[in-house]
Design a protein around this motif. Sequence first.
Motif, PDB file in Angstrom:
ATOM      1  N   SER A   1      15.325   9.575 -17.929  1.00 55.80           N
ATOM      2  CA  SER A   1      15.784   8.575 -16.964  1.00 55.80           C
ATOM      3  C   SER A   1      14.731   8.330 -15.886  1.00 55.80           C
ATOM      4  CB  SER A   1      17.099   9.032 -16.326  1.00 55.80           C
ATOM      5  OG  SER A   1      18.111   9.196 -17.310  1.00 55.80           O
ATOM      6  N   MET A   2      14.082   9.408 -15.426  1.00 57.09           N
ATOM      7  CA  MET A   2      13.005   9.246 -14.444  1.00 57.09           C
ATOM      8  C   MET A   2      11.871   8.416 -15.017  1.00 57.09           C
ATOM      9  SD  MET A   2      13.553  10.689 -11.489  1.00 57.09           S
ATOM     10  CE  MET A   2      11.878  10.856 -10.925  1.00 57.09           C
ATOM     11  N   LEU A   3      11.591   8.613 -16.300  1.00 57.41           N
ATOM     12  CA  LEU A   3      10.526   7.855 -16.948  1.00 57.41           C
ATOM     13  C   LEU A   3      10.837   6.358 -16.918  1.00 57.41           C
ATOM     14  CD1 LEU A   3       7.894   8.035 -18.601  1.00 57.41           C
ATOM     15  CD2 LEU A   3       9.303   8.245 -20.650  1.00 57.41           C
ATOM     16  N   LEU A   4      12.069   6.007 -17.202  1.00 54.06           N
ATOM     17  CA  LEU A   4      12.461   4.595 -17.176  1.00 54.06           C
ATOM     18  C   LEU A   4      12.369   4.023 -15.767  1.00 54.06           C
ATOM     19  CD1 LEU A   4      13.685   2.031 -18.376  1.00 54.06           C
ATOM     20  CD2 LEU A   4      15.941   3.081 -18.111  1.00 54.06           C
ATOM     21  N   VAL A   5      12.880   4.760 -14.775  1.00 54.24           N
ATOM     22  CA  VAL A   5      12.880   4.260 -13.398  1.00 54.24           C
ATOM     23  C   VAL A   5      11.455   4.089 -12.877  1.00 54.24           C
ATOM     24  CG1 VAL A   5      13.550   4.823 -11.034  1.00 54.24           C
ATOM     25  CG2 VAL A   5      15.158   5.222 -12.898  1.00 54.24           C
ATOM     26  N   LEU A   6      10.601   5.081 -13.116  1.00 56.82           N
ATOM     27  CA  LEU A   6       9.229   4.979 -12.624  1.00 56.82           C
ATOM     28  C   LEU A   6       8.441   3.889 -13.349  1.00 56.82           C
ATOM     29  CD1 LEU A   6       8.303   8.744 -12.101  1.00 56.82           C
ATOM     30  CD2 LEU A   6       8.893   7.040 -10.386  1.00 56.82           C
ATOM     31  N   THR A   7       8.729   3.687 -14.636  1.00 62.09           N
ATOM     32  CA  THR A   7       8.076   2.590 -15.355  1.00 62.09           C
ATOM     33  C   THR A   7       8.497   1.240 -14.768  1.00 62.09           C
ATOM     34  OG1 THR A   7       7.997   3.901 -17.394  1.00 62.09           O
ATOM     35  CG2 THR A   7       7.758   1.528 -17.613  1.00 62.09           C
TER      36      THR A   7
ATOM     37  N   ALA B   1       0.559   5.508 -14.722  1.00 58.69           N
ATOM     38  CA  ALA B   1       1.063   5.404 -16.097  1.00 58.69           C
ATOM     39  C   ALA B   1       0.486   6.509 -16.968  1.00 58.69           C
ATOM     40  CB  ALA B   1       0.719   4.030 -16.663  1.00 58.69           C
ATOM     41  N   LEU B   2      -0.804   6.811 -16.757  1.00 59.01           N
ATOM     42  CA  LEU B   2      -1.438   7.890 -17.514  1.00 59.01           C
ATOM     43  C   LEU B   2      -0.819   9.239 -17.163  1.00 59.01           C
ATOM     44  CD1 LEU B   2      -3.685   8.772 -19.458  1.00 59.01           C
ATOM     45  CD2 LEU B   2      -5.203   8.965 -17.481  1.00 59.01           C
ATOM     46  N   LEU B   3      -0.512   9.443 -15.873  1.00 59.97           N
ATOM     47  CA  LEU B   3       0.133  10.699 -15.465  1.00 59.97           C
ATOM     48  C   LEU B   3       1.488  10.863 -16.145  1.00 59.97           C
ATOM     49  CD1 LEU B   3      -0.662  10.755 -11.625  1.00 59.97           C
ATOM     50  CD2 LEU B   3      -1.828  11.989 -13.462  1.00 59.97           C
ATOM     51  N   LEU B   4       2.278   9.785 -16.210  1.00 63.03           N
ATOM     52  CA  LEU B   4       3.581   9.872 -16.864  1.00 63.03           C
ATOM     53  C   LEU B   4       3.441  10.065 -18.372  1.00 63.03           C
ATOM     54  CD1 LEU B   4       5.784   7.221 -15.027  1.00 63.03           C
ATOM     55  CD2 LEU B   4       5.807   9.693 -14.793  1.00 63.03           C
ATOM     56  N   SER B   5       2.415   9.464 -18.975  1.00 68.81           N
ATOM     57  CA  SER B   5       2.190   9.676 -20.403  1.00 68.81           C
ATOM     58  C   SER B   5       1.874  11.138 -20.691  1.00 68.81           C
ATOM     59  CB  SER B   5       1.039   8.789 -20.889  1.00 68.81           C
ATOM     60  OG  SER B   5       1.359   7.428 -20.735  1.00 68.81           O
ATOM     61  N   VAL B   6       1.020  11.727 -19.840  1.00 64.38           N
ATOM     62  CA  VAL B   6       0.701  13.154 -20.001  1.00 64.38           C
ATOM     63  C   VAL B   6       1.950  13.999 -19.795  1.00 64.38           C
ATOM     64  CG1 VAL B   6      -0.668  15.051 -19.093  1.00 64.38           C
ATOM     65  CG2 VAL B   6      -1.694  12.794 -19.337  1.00 64.38           C
TER      66      VAL B   6
ATOM     67  N   ASP C   1       0.834  -1.217   0.000  1.00 64.71           N
ATOM     68  CA  ASP C   1       0.000   0.000   0.000  1.00 64.71           C
ATOM     69  C   ASP C   1       0.860   1.256   0.000  1.00 64.71           C
ATOM     70  OD1 ASP C   1      -2.337  -1.393  -0.041  1.00 64.71           O
ATOM     71  OD2 ASP C   1      -2.662  -1.332   2.129  1.00 64.71           O
ATOM     72  N   PHE C   2       1.900   1.254   0.842  1.00 65.16           N
ATOM     73  CA  PHE C   2       2.781   2.424   0.920  1.00 65.16           C
ATOM     74  C   PHE C   2       3.494   2.679  -0.411  1.00 65.16           C
ATOM     75  CE2 PHE C   2       7.041   4.162   1.726  1.00 65.16           C
ATOM     76  CZ  PHE C   2       6.698   5.377   2.300  1.00 65.16           C
ATOM     77  N   LEU C   3       3.981   1.624  -1.044  1.00 66.06           N
ATOM     78  CA  LEU C   3       4.695   1.788  -2.309  1.00 66.06           C
ATOM     79  C   LEU C   3       3.751   2.211  -3.433  1.00 66.06           C
ATOM     80  CD1 LEU C   3       7.131  -1.276  -2.194  1.00 66.06           C
ATOM     81  CD2 LEU C   3       7.631   1.120  -1.704  1.00 66.06           C
ATOM     82  N   ILE C   4       2.503   1.736  -3.425  1.00 66.34           N
ATOM     83  CA  ILE C   4       1.546   2.156  -4.451  1.00 66.34           C
ATOM     84  C   ILE C   4       1.238   3.652  -4.310  1.00 66.34           C
ATOM     85  CG2 ILE C   4      -0.850   1.929  -5.191  1.00 66.34           C
ATOM     86  CD1 ILE C   4      -0.624  -1.070  -4.629  1.00 66.34           C
ATOM     87  N   VAL C   5       1.033   4.096  -3.066  1.00 68.79           N
ATOM     88  CA  VAL C   5       0.794   5.532  -2.833  1.00 68.79           C
ATOM     89  C   VAL C   5       2.025   6.342  -3.249  1.00 68.79           C
ATOM     90  CG1 VAL C   5       0.360   7.273  -1.064  1.00 68.79           C
ATOM     91  CG2 VAL C   5      -0.877   5.095  -1.011  1.00 68.79           C
ATOM     92  N   THR C   6       3.213   5.822  -2.961  1.00 72.90           N
ATOM     93  CA  THR C   6       4.441   6.502  -3.380  1.00 72.90           C
ATOM     94  C   THR C   6       4.510   6.615  -4.902  1.00 72.90           C
ATOM     95  OG1 THR C   6       5.606   5.636  -1.444  1.00 72.90           O
ATOM     96  CG2 THR C   6       6.958   6.431  -3.274  1.00 72.90           C
ATOM     97  N   ASN C   7       4.149   5.578  -5.605  1.00 73.80           N
ATOM     98  CA  ASN C   7       4.164   5.576  -7.061  1.00 73.80           C
ATOM     99  C   ASN C   7       3.217   6.633  -7.622  1.00 73.80           C
ATOM    100  OD1 ASN C   7       4.608   4.776  -9.734  1.00 73.80           O
ATOM    101  ND2 ASN C   7       2.974   3.256  -9.650  1.00 73.80           N
ATOM    102  N   ILE C   8       2.004   6.687  -7.100  1.00 74.39           N
ATOM    103  CA  ILE C   8       1.028   7.679  -7.577  1.00 74.39           C
ATOM    104  C   ILE C   8       1.524   9.091  -7.281  1.00 74.39           C
ATOM    105  CG2 ILE C   8      -1.330   8.531  -7.316  1.00 74.39           C
ATOM    106  CD1 ILE C   8      -2.186   5.671  -6.693  1.00 74.39           C
ATOM    107  N   THR C   9       2.066   9.300  -6.082  1.00 81.03           N
ATOM    108  CA  THR C   9       2.539  10.636  -5.702  1.00 81.03           C
ATOM    109  C   THR C   9       3.708  11.085  -6.561  1.00 81.03           C
ATOM    110  OG1 THR C   9       1.844  10.177  -3.430  1.00 81.03           O
ATOM    111  CG2 THR C   9       3.331  12.037  -3.777  1.00 81.03           C
ATOM    112  N   LEU C  10       4.681  10.190  -6.790  1.00 86.07           N
ATOM    113  CA  LEU C  10       5.824  10.545  -7.623  1.00 86.07           C
ATOM    114  C   LEU C  10       5.377  10.880  -9.053  1.00 86.07           C
ATOM    115  CD1 LEU C  10       8.578   7.984  -6.537  1.00 86.07           C
ATOM    116  CD2 LEU C  10       8.527  10.438  -6.108  1.00 86.07           C
ATOM    117  N   SER C  11       4.433  10.123  -9.577  1.00 87.76           N
ATOM    118  CA  SER C  11       3.935  10.410 -10.926  1.00 87.76           C
ATOM    119  C   SER C  11       3.273  11.769 -10.974  1.00 87.76           C
ATOM    120  CB  SER C  11       2.946   9.320 -11.353  1.00 87.76           C
ATOM    121  OG  SER C  11       3.561   8.055 -11.353  1.00 87.76           O
TER     122      SER C  11
END
Length: 683
Positions: free
Chosen positions: A62-68, A238-243, A31-41
């Motif tokens: 590079s951030m795009l690759l790491v977050l993906t 993923a949609l946030l990073l695409s935008v 749960d914590f990592l999922i929230v972190t992922n959404i927040t970072l995006s």
Amino acid sequence: MTARLSQLGVPIGVVGIVLLLVVPLPAAMLDFLIVTNITLSLVVLLTSMYVKRPLDFSVFPSMLLVLTLFRLGLNVASTRLVLSDGYAGEVIGAFGHFVVGGSLIIGLVIFLILVIIQFAVITNGAGRVAEVGARFTLDAMPGKQMAIDADLNSGLIDEDTARQRRADVAAEADFYGAMDGGSKFVKGDAIAGIIITIINLLGGFGVGMLQMGMDPGQAIERFSLLTIGDGLVSQIPALLLSVSTGIIVTRATASADMGTAASAQLTQSRTALLIAGGAAVALALVPGMPKPPFLVLGVTLLAIGQRVGAKEKAQAAEQAKPAAAAAGPGPDSPEAIMEQMRVHALEIQLAPDLVDLVGAGTDQDLLARVKGLRRKIAMELGLVIPPVRTRDSVDLPRSTYVVRIAGVEVARGEAPVGRLLALGDHLESLAGETVREPVFGLAGKWVPLQARAQAELAGATVVDRVSVLVTHLGSIITENAPRLLTREDVRVLVDGVKQVNPAVVDELVPTLLSLGEVQRVLQGLLAERVSIRDLSRIFEGLTLRAKHSTDPEGLVEAARTALGPAVAAPYVQDGILRVVTLEPLLEQQLVEARRPGDDGMQLAVDPDRLERLIQGARHRIDEVERAGHEAVVVCAPVLRPALRRTLALAMPQLPVLSYSEVTCASVQVESVGVVSDAAAIAS
């Protein structure tokens, strides 16, 4: 400590992502990592909106690759929990039950819509923009590099600015190339999301029925909602990073962030806002349409349009004030006449057909080349010449330019339109009238542009019109440097020395010498083409001399002595200083013939002997020049000022140095001639 954590944060995060793929996680950690992922995006999306230019967020690929990779690692971890425990934490459960209302059909529809938006619209568009941007950026690199080199050669920018601009061009090409590849990560992520969701649906159905003994309905209800929740949790960041990718690659360099620029540009047309507002109000009157939304938006747009109109009127009024001030008084007013009477220190007048020399291109723009000339003279002589005023004059003949100093014409020349100056000894085969180059007096011809190749084959040196004019101007400035050094220039130079060497200035000015006396010394040095760049050393020599005498000639000699080897350095060729000396008996007689005058020491000798002295020196110097070398006249220090003043009557550019100035230079001295009464008569 903070810098150390920032340096280690990304490597530790990448190692953690790798561990996600192989190490099972508890639901709370997931749960914590999922929230972190959404927040970072979300942070990446907002950062992409607030940067002023794409290069300010150069780490984005590079951030795009790491977050993906992070998101795919979370997919693996969540799939492991869903299939093993039938529970993957509260975040995925909330998305599976609350967000889609616990309906498998609604969840699948929303998931597919998000995938289509990301994959078919945003990712494809961003990928195409990144590809075209990378291609155009790489194609434009040579032209940008040439433009930077041209600006550097013309003096418009310095070496540090050119280096920074070259680095920006290279970084821009690297960035768009990386974005072209980074967009493929986003597209692959969308495809992976679809495949992972299908695998999870099939896997969950199988686990529920085969391992947990559920009937098909229970298996689908339990595992499908968790799978849809997992897919939505993954697709939203993923949609946030695409935008973010689309925003970055479509951003042009601007002076403000995206929000400020969009607000300013969307409200720049009052007419567009009023028409849109009127159309919204009109739609509210259509039967069956909901009136409140249209009326609210229409009235809002109309109000913004009225406000923009008032702002435009205020700006127009503000712009009219400077325009009226710039227009100033009428042509017959005293102010306008005073402006016309003002004398400019340095001025170039061009015939009307030579106006094309101004703004003709980076390397042929007269104004840009003059800026470069000012910088060159400052480096050579230490004199910052005033801005050169350039204007046209209908009174000049065609193809003629005139150089004025303090309102007085000092030189004029020609620069015919569509011509090049060919210089050389064998120009008979070239069409055109023979002319003399204004600086060195070389024979030449103005030939058509298309005859350049023919002139070069004939062994001629071909020079463009701007180079001829700028070279002529540089020679005039060097010859008239003492006139161009004003009292204000001296004050600025003294203040500059005071910043780096305050002790020498405080001791000299105004304690021992006034600014006017310092100006006179510097003018004396410039008159003999001695650079005044090393002002600290010059002031030290003046301080020692001024304690005993403020005689201008003695002060100039003291400054020359303080400069030492720098006086003789410009005349050294291949490590050899070639000198012409005086016969010892003649030199002693001239020393005894010195008499004080209004402008310093003079040689009190009869005119015939004076003529023989000048002719003898000219003869020796000509012999050296015919051999392809340059020579200086050397004499005793006490005789140097008077001898220099005498020889300048016939050879104003002939350097005359003293023995002390020659011997202090660490170069080889070669005697190439001796001037005597007998030699002078023979010549």
